[in-house]
Every structure is written in structure tokens, then in C-alpha cells.
Scaffold this motif. Sequence first.
Motif, mmCIF file in Angstrom:
data_model
loop_
_atom_site.group_PDB
_atom_site.id
_atom_site.type_symbol
_atom_site.label_atom_id
_atom_site.label_comp_id
_atom_site.label_asym_id
_atom_site.label_seq_id
_atom_site.Cartn_x
_atom_site.Cartn_y
_atom_site.Cartn_z
ATOM 1 N N PRO A 19 50.074 79.134 39.553
ATOM 2 C CA PRO A 19 50.786 79.189 38.269
ATOM 3 C C PRO A 19 52.294 79.124 38.519
ATOM 4 O O PRO A 19 52.776 79.593 39.553
ATOM 5 N N GLU A 30 45.917 78.783 32.821
ATOM 6 C CA GLU A 30 46.218 78.934 34.245
ATOM 7 C C GLU A 30 45.353 77.994 35.066
ATOM 8 O O GLU A 30 44.160 77.859 34.827
ATOM 9 N N SER A 32 44.908 76.775 39.263
ATOM 10 C CA SER A 32 45.325 76.833 40.656
ATOM 11 C C SER A 32 44.312 76.059 41.485
ATOM 12 O O SER A 32 43.152 75.941 41.113
ATOM 13 N N ALA A 144 50.700 74.381 36.648
ATOM 14 C CA ALA A 144 50.635 74.734 38.065
ATOM 15 C C ALA A 144 51.720 73.977 38.815
ATOM 16 O O ALA A 144 52.181 72.931 38.369
#
Length: 151
Positions: A19, A30, A32, A144
Motif C-alpha cells: 500500500p 488495498e 499488495s 500499491a
Amino acid sequence: MCGDPTRQSCGGALAVLSPPLRNTRFMPPEMSGRLTFHDCGKGGSVATHVTFTPDENSTSNSVVGLDSCVVAIHETGDLTKSAIISPFLYKFNMTQGLPTQQVDHQEGSIEVPLSHPMKIEVGGDGIIGRRVTLWSQHVADPIAEGIIGYN
């Protein structure tokens, strides 16, 4: 070298996405994971494909919705500036990506052929050391970001 000392190099380039470090105006979903820039195992110094693999611990650990994302590689590796004002060197959509299967035969990543091959080197047009951001087309702020390094 940083990271897991037991991990073997796979060639190409790698960006570990987390993030964003900076607070954003809106709370985007979010995301990742890892972006791997490669040439499909040929061992060359030019990336022709990119693969996104979500982290197992990510709140959004699937590639669903990734086809509406844009990847931007910035001119610098400076994470102190807002990604919104940091100039881009390259930019591409994940829309043409195809899901790939992991070793356990579960859908786990998406691979995209690059319309413009990218040099896996430092400086010039190379992508090593540059900031990379993942943007959703549905929100203004990145979801991200990371720095590209050798894989």
C-alpha cells in the motif's frame, strides 16, 4: 542484498508492491503483491512480459479486478513525492492479461505481454531503481507502489 537470503534469483526484474506510503485523499482498495518483469525464461536483459502475483496475506489476494488497473513506471525512484505528480516513463494496462496457474494449480497471477519491451538495467531507459505504482481506473490515488530491482 535485501530480502530473503534463501530465495534464488529468477532473472528479470522484480517490484514488491505494498500500500502507498503517503496518506491519500481516498481509501482505495488495498493491493499488495509482486510485479515480475521478464522475457518468458529466455534469460535476456529486455522484459517482454510482466506478471502480477498477489500476496497471500493481502486483503485483495486475487487477480479479480486487476484488469481495470494501470501500471506506471516513474522516471525516478523517489517515494517522497506524491505519485500523482511524479512523471511517468512507461505506462500500461493490465487488461490484456491472462491468468496463470501456480504450482498448486490454483489461479494466482496474471501475465501481460508488454507492447513496448523494457530494458532490465540501471539508467537510460532501464527500469531498475524506478518507482512503480498500480492504479485502479476507479480511484484517483494509487493502490500499491514499490521500487523495481533485479530479480
